[in-house]
Design a protein around this motif. Structure first.
Motif, PDB file in Angstrom:
ATOM      1  N   UNK A  12      26.360  45.859  80.497  1.00 40.50           N
ATOM      2  CA  UNK A  12      26.183  44.949  81.372  1.00 40.50           C
ATOM      3  C   UNK A  12      27.585  44.051  81.636  1.00 40.50           C
ATOM      4  N   UNK A  13      27.872  44.104  82.963  1.00 41.05           N
ATOM      5  CA  UNK A  13      28.815  43.266  83.574  1.00 41.05           C
ATOM      6  C   UNK A  13      28.244  41.741  84.031  1.00 41.05           C
ATOM      7  N   UNK A  14      28.743  40.759  83.248  1.00 42.65           N
ATOM      8  CA  UNK A  14      28.225  39.435  83.677  1.00 42.65           C
ATOM      9  C   UNK A  14      29.331  38.811  84.532  1.00 42.65           C
ATOM     10  N   UNK A  15      28.961  37.827  85.330  1.00 41.69           N
ATOM     11  CA  UNK A  15      29.687  37.395  86.352  1.00 41.69           C
ATOM     12  C   UNK A  15      30.572  36.180  85.861  1.00 41.69           C
ATOM     13  N   UNK A  16      30.007  35.738  84.546  1.00 46.92           N
ATOM     14  CA  UNK A  16      30.874  34.695  83.758  1.00 46.92           C
ATOM     15  C   UNK A  16      30.490  34.685  82.468  1.00 46.92           C
ATOM     16  N   UNK A  17      31.321  33.934  81.580  1.00 44.42           N
ATOM     17  CA  UNK A  17      31.081  34.184  80.069  1.00 44.42           C
ATOM     18  C   UNK A  17      29.808  33.534  79.728  1.00 44.42           C
ATOM     19  N   UNK A  18      29.313  32.511  80.293  1.00 46.93           N
ATOM     20  CA  UNK A  18      28.208  31.802  79.984  1.00 46.93           C
ATOM     21  C   UNK A  18      26.862  32.863  80.300  1.00 46.93           C
ATOM     22  N   UNK A  19      26.976  33.519  81.400  1.00 50.58           N
ATOM     23  CA  UNK A  19      25.857  34.691  81.722  1.00 50.58           C
ATOM     24  C   UNK A  19      26.003  35.853  80.526  1.00 50.58           C
ATOM     25  N   UNK A  20      27.105  36.122  80.203  1.00 48.66           N
ATOM     26  CA  UNK A  20      27.455  37.134  79.177  1.00 48.66           C
ATOM     27  C   UNK A  20      26.632  36.545  77.762  1.00 48.66           C
ATOM     28  N   UNK A  21      26.947  35.463  77.494  1.00 47.06           N
ATOM     29  CA  UNK A  21      26.536  35.122  76.253  1.00 47.06           C
ATOM     30  C   UNK A  21      24.884  34.882  76.285  1.00 47.06           C
ATOM     31  N   UNK A  22      24.098  34.880  77.644  1.00 46.51           N
ATOM     32  CA  UNK A  22      22.681  35.024  77.767  1.00 46.51           C
ATOM     33  C   UNK A  22      22.320  36.184  77.363  1.00 46.51           C
ATOM     34  N   UNK A  23      23.245  37.254  77.913  1.00 43.08           N
ATOM     35  CA  UNK A  23      22.855  38.603  77.913  1.00 43.08           C
ATOM     36  C   UNK A  23      22.885  39.098  76.282  1.00 43.08           C
ATOM     37  N   UNK A  24      23.977  38.772  75.690  1.00 42.67           N
ATOM     38  CA  UNK A  24      24.394  38.811  74.103  1.00 42.67           C
ATOM     39  C   UNK A  24      22.798  38.291  73.340  1.00 42.67           C
ATOM     40  N   UNK A  46      33.490  37.084  81.987  1.00 47.11           N
ATOM     41  CA  UNK A  46      34.349  36.906  82.922  1.00 47.11           C
ATOM     42  C   UNK A  46      34.958  35.348  82.561  1.00 47.11           C
ATOM     43  N   UNK A  47      36.275  35.175  82.723  1.00 42.03           N
ATOM     44  CA  UNK A  47      36.723  33.909  82.417  1.00 42.03           C
ATOM     45  C   UNK A  47      37.420  33.756  81.023  1.00 42.03           C
ATOM     46  N   UNK A  48      37.218  34.574  80.053  1.00 42.82           N
ATOM     47  CA  UNK A  48      37.848  34.639  78.973  1.00 42.82           C
ATOM     48  C   UNK A  48      38.127  33.051  78.398  1.00 42.82           C
ATOM     49  N   UNK A  49      36.790  32.478  78.526  1.00 44.87           N
ATOM     50  CA  UNK A  49      36.825  31.112  78.081  1.00 44.87           C
ATOM     51  C   UNK A  49      36.622  31.042  76.318  1.00 44.87           C
ATOM     52  N   UNK A  50      36.584  29.768  75.901  1.00 44.39           N
ATOM     53  CA  UNK A  50      36.548  29.802  74.591  1.00 44.39           C
ATOM     54  C   UNK A  50      35.145  30.352  74.172  1.00 44.39           C
ATOM     55  N   UNK A  51      34.186  30.600  74.743  1.00 40.07           N
ATOM     56  CA  UNK A  51      32.864  31.150  74.370  1.00 40.07           C
ATOM     57  C   UNK A  51      33.314  32.413  73.959  1.00 40.07           C
ATOM     58  N   UNK A  52      34.159  33.171  74.519  1.00 38.96           N
ATOM     59  CA  UNK A  52      34.341  34.419  74.180  1.00 38.96           C
ATOM     60  C   UNK A  52      35.096  34.911  73.022  1.00 38.96           C
ATOM     61  N   UNK A  53      35.566  33.580  72.255  1.00 43.48           N
ATOM     62  CA  UNK A  53      36.184  33.962  71.069  1.00 43.48           C
ATOM     63  C   UNK A  53      35.180  33.429  69.755  1.00 43.48           C
ATOM     64  N   UNK A  54      34.252  32.749  70.432  1.00 42.55           N
ATOM     65  CA  UNK A  54      33.389  31.940  69.307  1.00 42.55           C
ATOM     66  C   UNK A  54      32.039  33.022  69.059  1.00 42.55           C
ATOM     67  N   UNK A  55      31.598  33.644  70.151  1.00 42.80           N
ATOM     68  CA  UNK A  55      30.329  34.402  70.000  1.00 42.80           C
ATOM     69  C   UNK A  55      30.752  35.744  68.885  1.00 42.80           C
ATOM     70  N   UNK A  56      29.562  36.261  68.505  1.00 44.21           N
ATOM     71  CA  UNK A  56      29.638  37.472  67.751  1.00 44.21           C
ATOM     72  C   UNK A  56      28.852  38.571  68.149  1.00 44.21           C
TER      73      UNK A  56
END
Lengths: 343, 343
Positions: free
Chosen positions: B248-260, B279-289
């Motif tokens: 899945x390619x999500x349009x931003x990190x928040x959406x990606x988090x929902x997918x995870x 998308x955005x390389x926000x802090x979320x991307x480093x926090x989620x596993x």
DNA sequence: TTGAAAGCGCTAACAA
DNA sequence: TTGTTAGCGCTTTCAA
């Protein structure tokens, strides 16, 4: 040859257009009495036509007050602060003031520079949120203008009000929660030696004692005897490595995140094999899996209270006020009863 | 009876103490020539003794320029913006200006109010970061003062410069990355119909076509035909529910988090069973596993560029400038080759 | 009810 | 090299 960009209309332009004196315009614009409704309406229309916009700088100069309040964050990227800011802004707006927001990039020196900047703009009061302003600078501020610090100070500074959460109560509720679930070997991961973290550390030890678990208490702290700081992940690993430990109370959510990671890496399942409680109820606590049980500080309230205390100071209060607010534990998925022991 | 709080010393106080005229003080303070070194030194000492601090408001009034730049964020709690702000501030400082930071709480109306406030303080330029200012208001700003928008606009607005990342390139790199890993059934989760998200959505479809995977492309969007928005978690669930989808390619990190989250809930292991790019390389991307592979926008550069473009405008540029910067893919742990199919 | 005038703290001509 | 003067845009006396 006038420049292309049209000069911004002044009160004189409005006066000329309406055929009155500039003081009449001033009266009309601010709704003061002493001017006929007809004239006022005409003036307002003219101002509108011209796209007139008052010059706050000029007004501040003549009134001798700016209606400006400075808010200084330690770090803009710390989501913990934003709800506090919203509270301050709401309060300031209610008292007719405008907030000027700045941040010190975690650097005391830059923070002081930002404060200087705000003073240059004639702010009437200052709210420092988590900012590490040197004590001598703080003392000078306390003498100069109303100053409120949101966050724990090492020691009170005369002339400076403070607002903090009750770190002792917060730590106690975290430990009690874990103990009530049946945990006895509750360890503590402490991320710094700053006042708030130290309070939580002390309260952790005291609470363990109160619960009769004093001999099972163990603090994993970053601070070493030689004054350096150990890597947070390393500390977390150490805490998790102890097989007797079934629960960890971390001094903030960042530290809790490190513990969760270390636990996963060590193959300990969460929360069955290891329960974790954080502090701050930051966005991290909602993002990590399992979702983090965390101690919540009443941030919006802290913000509005800051604005309120500022208003009091501006109204003439000269005694110092130190407010301590109760935190609440938000239980999520990172805490559970200890798994049955396979001996 | 003077009030307890000492009046702030003015240039006149300094002049009196040094036994010179106030213009001599003004010259001395700003290091202008036309004054003897001895006098200057004496004046500086007196200013120091008095704790003199210049009044920027008065200076701004007489100079006709404030050296103030307004920065308006859409939302203070969005960590995505803070690096941009740092860049803007650095640039502004370099050009001798001070930045005034505000935010609109995600609300276009409040944003406009903040802008009004800044205009009242005579800011010389405006940088709007991700702010949703109505087009008509934006047009007025473009006519009034240098205005830079960081973020994608639906259509260019005369007098307004823009800085955006290349959403097409970013989306392309995400899809190419997944395709190179061997994924064919790459789905897209789209979080909104705002310009940036739409660009990414279109580029996703185009890239899938280019790769000969057009018939396998599928967009899961929040926006419904009736104009309402579906819950993001619901959309993520839908995307994950399709067993053919391996990435899945999500349009931003928040959406990606929902997918995870949805993937975990559906029992799909990450990244073996499902790869995800945000998308955005926000802090979320480093926090989620697992840590999220995400498209990074060059935020510090966007910030400094904004300051630079502002400086150009202030120096007289009247043509509009629209800058599009290349994003880069940051590969982390959420993407891997598709697991061997158990048929 | 309105206008004229003074002045907030500062800079920038100009004159001495 | 220094001091004097006139404002910047506005509010606020005080007279008219």
């Amino acid at each position: 040859m006038t420049p292309a960009a049209a000069r911004r209309p002044t009160i004189l332009d409005v006066a000329a257009r309406a055929g009155v004196s500039k003081s009449a315009v001033s009266l009309a614009l601010r709704g003061s009495p002493g001017i006929s409704d007809a004239t006022r309406a005409r003036i307002l229309t003219c101002a509108e036509d011209l796209g007139y916009r008052g010059n706050r700088l000029a007004r501040a100069l003549v009134e001798g007050r700016s209606a400006l309040v400075g808010v200084v964050l330690n770090d803009l990227s710390n989501p913990y602060h934003t709800e506090i800011v919203a509270g301050i802004e709401d309060g300031a707006t209610a008292m007719g003031a405008t907030t000027l927001l700045t941040h010190g990039q975690r650097d005391p020196h830059r923070t002081v520079l930002q404060v200087e900047m705000l003073l240059g703009l004639n702010v009437e009061g200052l709210v420092l949120v988590g900012s590490r302003v040197p004590v001598d600078a703080l003392e000078r501020l306390g003498r100069t203008l109303p100053t409120i610090v949101v966050g724990r100070l090492e020691a009170p500074v005369p002339g400076v009000d403070t607002i903090a959460n009750d770190d002792e109560a917060g730590a106690r509720s975290a430990v009690h929660h874990l103990a009530a679930l049946g945990h006895e070997h509750v360890a503590h991961v402490s991320s710094s030696t700053r006042p708030a973290a130290l309070s939580r550390r002390r309260a952790y030890l005291a609470t363990m004692d109160d619960l009769g678990l004093g001999d099972r208490a163990v603090v994993h702290a970053r601070d070493r005897l030689d004054g350096t700081e150990e890597d947070l992940d390393e500390v977390a690993r150490r805490a998790v490595a102890d097989p007797r430990t079934t629960a960890v109370f971390a001094s903030n959510d960042v530290a809790a995140l490190a513990v969760l990671d270390a636990a996963s890496a060590a193959g300990r399942s969460l929360p069955g094999d290891l329960s974790v409680v954080g502090y701050d109820n930051s966005t991290i606590s909602r993002i990590v899996r399992p979702r983090l049980t965390s101690v919540d500080q009443p941030r919006p309230l802290m913000g509005t209270l800051a604005a309120e205390m500022l208003a009091e100071r501006l109204a003439g209060r000269t005694t110092d006020r130190h407010e301590v607010l109760p935190p609440t534990l938000v239980v999520r998925d990172s805490t559970a009863p200890p798994a049955a022991r396979v001996v």
